[in-house]
Design an enzyme around this catalytic site. Sequence first.
Site, PDB file in Angstrom:
ATOM      1  CE  LYS A   1      -0.158   1.964  -3.951  1.00  0.00           C
ATOM      2  NZ  LYS A   1       0.350   0.605  -4.179  1.00  0.00           N
TER       3      LYS A   1
ATOM      4  CE1 TYR B   1       0.518   4.997  -5.662  1.00  0.00           C
ATOM      5  CE2 TYR B   1       0.732   6.527  -3.821  1.00  0.00           C
ATOM      6  CZ  TYR B   1       1.089   5.344  -4.448  1.00  0.00           C
ATOM      7  OH  TYR B   1       2.019   4.509  -3.860  1.00  0.00           O
TER       8      TYR B   1
ATOM      9  CB  SER C   1      -0.899  -0.078   1.240  1.00  0.00           C
ATOM     10  OG  SER C   1      -1.693   1.053   1.379  1.00  0.00           O
TER      11      SER C   1
HETATM   12  N1  NAP Z   1       8.814   4.314  -3.668  1.00  0.00           N
HETATM   13  C1  NAP Z   1       7.945   4.857  -2.843  1.00  0.00           C
HETATM   14  O1  NAP Z   1       8.179   5.921  -2.278  1.00  0.00           O
HETATM   15  C2  NAP Z   1       6.649   4.155  -2.565  1.00  0.00           C
HETATM   16  C3  NAP Z   1       5.926   4.594  -1.443  1.00  0.00           C
HETATM   17  C4  NAP Z   1       4.732   3.966  -1.149  1.00  0.00           C
HETATM   18  C5  NAP Z   1       4.293   2.926  -1.932  1.00  0.00           C
HETATM   19  N2  NAP Z   1       5.008   2.521  -3.020  1.00  0.00           N
HETATM   20  C6  NAP Z   1       4.470   1.420  -3.809  1.00  0.00           C
HETATM   21  O2  NAP Z   1       5.489   0.462  -4.018  1.00  0.00           O
HETATM   22  C7  NAP Z   1       5.208  -0.279  -5.201  1.00  0.00           C
HETATM   23  C8  NAP Z   1       6.476  -0.375  -6.044  1.00  0.00           C
HETATM   24  O3  NAP Z   1       6.846   0.919  -6.458  1.00  0.00           O
HETATM   25  P1  NAP Z   1       8.367   1.366  -6.562  1.00  0.00           P
HETATM   26  O4  NAP Z   1       8.583   2.410  -5.585  1.00  0.00           O
HETATM   27  O5  NAP Z   1       9.254   0.195  -6.551  1.00  0.00           O
HETATM   28  O6  NAP Z   1       8.355   2.070  -8.000  1.00  0.00           O
HETATM   29  P2  NAP Z   1       9.129   1.718  -9.357  1.00  0.00           P
HETATM   30  O7  NAP Z   1      10.590   1.719  -9.112  1.00  0.00           O
HETATM   31  O8  NAP Z   1       8.554   2.666 -10.335  1.00  0.00           O
HETATM   32  O9  NAP Z   1       8.680   0.227  -9.693  1.00  0.00           O
HETATM   33  C9  NAP Z   1       7.349  -0.042 -10.034  1.00  0.00           C
HETATM   34  C10 NAP Z   1       7.260  -1.476 -10.487  1.00  0.00           C
HETATM   35  O10 NAP Z   1       5.873  -1.787 -10.776  1.00  0.00           O
HETATM   36  C11 NAP Z   1       5.814  -2.356 -12.069  1.00  0.00           C
HETATM   37  N3  NAP Z   1       4.530  -2.202 -12.714  1.00  0.00           N
HETATM   38  C12 NAP Z   1       3.820  -1.080 -12.951  1.00  0.00           C
HETATM   39  N4  NAP Z   1       2.688  -1.383 -13.599  1.00  0.00           N
HETATM   40  C13 NAP Z   1       2.678  -2.726 -13.767  1.00  0.00           C
HETATM   41  C14 NAP Z   1       1.782  -3.652 -14.360  1.00  0.00           C
HETATM   42  N5  NAP Z   1       0.649  -3.259 -14.950  1.00  0.00           N
HETATM   43  N6  NAP Z   1       2.095  -4.967 -14.315  1.00  0.00           N
HETATM   44  C15 NAP Z   1       3.239  -5.393 -13.740  1.00  0.00           C
HETATM   45  N7  NAP Z   1       4.139  -4.568 -13.202  1.00  0.00           N
HETATM   46  C16 NAP Z   1       3.849  -3.254 -13.215  1.00  0.00           C
HETATM   47  C17 NAP Z   1       6.937  -1.665 -12.836  1.00  0.00           C
HETATM   48  O11 NAP Z   1       7.217  -2.420 -13.995  1.00  0.00           O
HETATM   49  P3  NAP Z   1       8.023  -1.753 -15.250  1.00  0.00           P
HETATM   50  O12 NAP Z   1       9.466  -1.822 -14.874  1.00  0.00           O
HETATM   51  O13 NAP Z   1       7.630  -2.649 -16.396  1.00  0.00           O
HETATM   52  O14 NAP Z   1       7.517  -0.349 -15.406  1.00  0.00           O
HETATM   53  C18 NAP Z   1       8.028  -1.691 -11.790  1.00  0.00           C
HETATM   54  O15 NAP Z   1       8.638  -2.964 -11.734  1.00  0.00           O
HETATM   55  C19 NAP Z   1       4.044   0.427  -5.894  1.00  0.00           C
HETATM   56  O16 NAP Z   1       2.854  -0.277  -5.618  1.00  0.00           O
HETATM   57  C20 NAP Z   1       4.029   1.788  -5.211  1.00  0.00           C
HETATM   58  O17 NAP Z   1       2.735   2.363  -5.220  1.00  0.00           O
HETATM   59  C21 NAP Z   1       6.184   3.119  -3.357  1.00  0.00           C
END
Ligand code: NAP
Length: 281
Positions: free
Chosen positions: A155, A151, A137
Amino acid sequence: MSDGKNKTWFITGASRGLGYEIAVAALAAGENVVATGRNLDALRKVYESDDRLLLLALDVCSQSQAADCAKQAVARFGGVDVLVNNAGYGQLGVFEEVATDRISAQFETNVFGLMDVTRAILPYMREQRKGRIFNISSIGGAIGFEGASAYCASKFAIEGFSECLAVEVKQFGIGVTLVQPGFFRTDFLDDSSISYGDLRVSDYEQYSTAVMAGYRIRNHQQAGDPAKLGEALVKLSREENCPLRFAAGSDAVQYLSQAYSARQSELDQWASLSVSTDILE
Ligand SMILES: NC(=O)c1ccc[n+]([C@@H]2O[C@H](COP(=O)([O-])OP(=O)(O)OC[C@H]3O[C@@H](n4cnc5c(N)ncnc54)[C@H](OP(=O)(O)O)[C@@H]3O)[C@@H](O)[C@H]2O)c1
């Protein structure tokens, strides 16, 4: 085979960011990992081949692909013990500047995709009468941030979903944990991931520019370490009683504490009016 010692993890969005680091931490801890991602070549580029690793193409928006990947994971390792629903992205933008189709797309990935992958894996977890689901989340799943209504709505949706699911599947020995990261240093705020509003409403011009600049400036400057989050999830997966919610990062703890206290004081402040709406019999 999931033999009770090393578990099998199934991770979505594992080509980069949190998903990648969670996969690396699970592998380092001796677990089997099914690392899935939209682009199989991207997965092949970042992982070294390993007997305990299976790479599969999975766009979480494809229900049939999710079902097929679940089948392949079970065929290879005998079960799935830990599902990490991580795939997702941020649709930012002031509400009126985000077109409806972008909001739908946000829900297709962050909410319906997560539900479809869960639906694909659950029958196997029910059959083995155990399992752990980590739904990634956000602090934005408990707090509404400006310029992030689509967004945060997505969530908040998975928070409600996960809370209900946790009650329904507990009887099968399956636990559900919502992971609420603060700001982590991934590509989340990078142009390669993030999406901004595509409509312009002149009343919001200055406000919108300032709010979006506030997000842009944080790109790759976030304080959260994705590798440490991966290690924390491995630890949690080994706990007998995993929490329903796990805040990740000192910023998350701070934001959430403030939000929960504010909610409690508002509830207290209006309590007498709140209870006045009962039918008096
Ligand atoms: N980083 C933060 O600050 C943060 C904070 C709170 C929550 N989150 C959550 O953490 C999770 C991961 O994000 P992240 O921070 O690691 O960002 P990220 O570096 O942008 O990675 C996002 C990942 O999700 C994949 N993705 C997006 N759409 C997809 C789909 N339709 N099917 C399969 N894979 C898909 C992307 O694949 P591609 O490489 O193909 O684009 C990538 O591997 C997300 O749910 C995000 O909302 C992140």
